[in-house]
Design a protein around this motif. Structure first.
Motif, mmCIF file in Angstrom:
data_model
loop_
_atom_site.group_PDB
_atom_site.id
_atom_site.type_symbol
_atom_site.label_atom_id
_atom_site.label_comp_id
_atom_site.label_asym_id
_atom_site.label_seq_id
_atom_site.Cartn_x
_atom_site.Cartn_y
_atom_site.Cartn_z
ATOM 1 N N UNK A 11 84.842 27.783 10.192
ATOM 2 C CA UNK A 11 84.486 28.914 9.345
ATOM 3 C C UNK A 11 85.155 28.750 7.976
ATOM 4 N N UNK A 12 84.364 28.925 6.929
ATOM 5 C CA UNK A 12 84.847 28.836 5.551
ATOM 6 C C UNK A 12 85.346 27.432 5.186
ATOM 7 N N UNK A 13 84.790 26.414 5.870
ATOM 8 C CA UNK A 13 85.122 25.027 5.556
ATOM 9 C C UNK A 13 83.839 24.235 5.330
ATOM 10 N N UNK A 14 83.876 23.293 4.411
ATOM 11 C CA UNK A 14 82.710 22.465 4.147
ATOM 12 C C UNK A 14 82.292 21.664 5.367
ATOM 13 N N UNK A 15 83.285 21.308 6.202
ATOM 14 C CA UNK A 15 82.982 20.530 7.404
ATOM 15 C C UNK A 15 81.989 21.244 8.314
ATOM 16 N N UNK A 16 81.930 22.583 8.215
ATOM 17 C CA UNK A 16 81.017 23.334 9.065
ATOM 18 C C UNK A 16 79.558 23.137 8.745
ATOM 19 N N UNK A 17 79.259 22.538 7.593
ATOM 20 C CA UNK A 17 77.863 22.341 7.201
ATOM 21 C C UNK A 17 77.121 21.405 8.155
#
Length: 325
Positions: free
Chosen positions: A201-207
């Motif tokens: 959540x709220x991290x680019x990795x979550x894309x």
């Protein structure tokens, strides 16, 4: 460990489930052989011997032969039925001529599919019926009519879904008088989207994560039983050849093996115990007809009880191949 949601509903279901997808031989129209039935019966007996009383089917497994094979076992040993919790799935239809493979949640198909499943299994009712995968043409009121008919006729006790998001479940649930009992999802050390969605959540990795937001939390709040298909990751961490696999996968397999040796148990018990350590009360579905592999899962619940937070995270971080936070 706390009781799982299905047990809270009054179903005497085991923590582990035997998945019957391999039963019946090949995925074609070749007849079932006696060897197919014997192998399946050995798998069922192995499961029962380690306390597994729940069995997972789908009307498409080996083109219907999995259910028919199981039915032959029950015909020879009818006393087993009342010792078992049996669930099956419908909603996937294979291609027929010019008509492509498709999903079908129409009332007509659900009713006919359940009748066919009961006929192949040779039983009067299913404990649970799941809708196999989301149908874009689903009309909740039509599904509700089918479920109502099946329940009134005594053909199905509980209903659930497979591979659905929280919003899809809510959309269907609004038309149903009874709460959906199950959601079956792919979950394992080799398929971590269900965990990564939350920690990213709220991290680019979550894309790059492909899992419905809030699904784990929703199922827990609504007491929907989460079942994990593919929990052993096709043997990736329990002895399968890892030639060509990424380094972090190979290292995780070694870590699992070390933990199993230290705890005097099997890699299968470690991998399944890791899943079962999660507070959602996950039910792993062992998709195997190999009696020895089924027996290797015996200590999974014990390993879940014993697994520390640090041990759980060591496996998660290793399998994801990326440090946290």
């Amino acid at each position: 460990m706390n009781t799982i949601p299905l047990q809270q509903r009054g179903l005497a279901a085991s923590r582990l489930i035997l998945g019957c997808m391999p039963f019946g031989g090949s995925w074609d129209r070749t007849p079932i052989t006696q060897a197919d039935v014997l192998k399946a019966e050995q798998a069922v007996d192995a499961a029962l011997s380690i306390g597994i009383n729940m069995f997972d089917h789908a009307n498409i497994y080996t083109m219907g032969k999995a259910e028919e094979t199981f039915g032959r076992i029950l015909k020879g040993r009818p006393q087993l039925r009342e010792q078992m919790v049996i669930q099956s799935k419908c909603g996937i239809r294979f291609a027929e001529g010019d008509v492509p493979g498709r999903f079908d949640f129409s009332k007509e198909h659900i009713l006919s599919a359940v009748d066919a499943t009961l006929g192949r299994l040779g039983i009067d009712y299913l404990d649970i019926l799941l809708l196999h995968r989301p149908d874009p043409l689903m009309e909740p009121d039509e599904v509700a009519a089918a479920f109502g008919h099946l329940k009134a006729a005594g053909k199905v006790k509980y209903f659930g879904v497979s591979n659905m998001s929280a919003s899809q479940i809510k959309f269907l649930q609004r038309s149903l008088p009874d709460q959906l009992a199950v959601n079956q999802l792919e979950m394992s050390l080799g398929h971590l989207h269900w965990l990564d969605q939350g920690v990213h959540v709220n991290q680019q990795a979550g894309a790059s994560v492909n899992f419905a937001e809030g699904l784990m939390e929703y199922c827990q709040m609504e007491r929907i039983q989460i079942q994990a298909w593919g929990p052993l990751a096709q043997g990736r961490f329990t002895g399968r050849s890892l030639v060509g696999e990424p380094e972090h996968v190979q290292q995780t397999a070694k870590r699992v093996e070390r933990m199993a040796q230290e705890k005097e148990t099997t890699p299968e018990a470690i991998v399944l115990g890791w899943l079962m350590r999660h507070p959602a009360g996950i039910q792993p579905i062992i998709g195997s007809a190999n009696a020895d592999r089924i027996l290797a899962c015996k200590a999974a619940e014990e390993q879940a009880r014993q697994m520390s937070r640090e041990e759980w995270y060591s496996l998660y971080v290793s399998a994801r191949g990326q440090n946290m936070p």
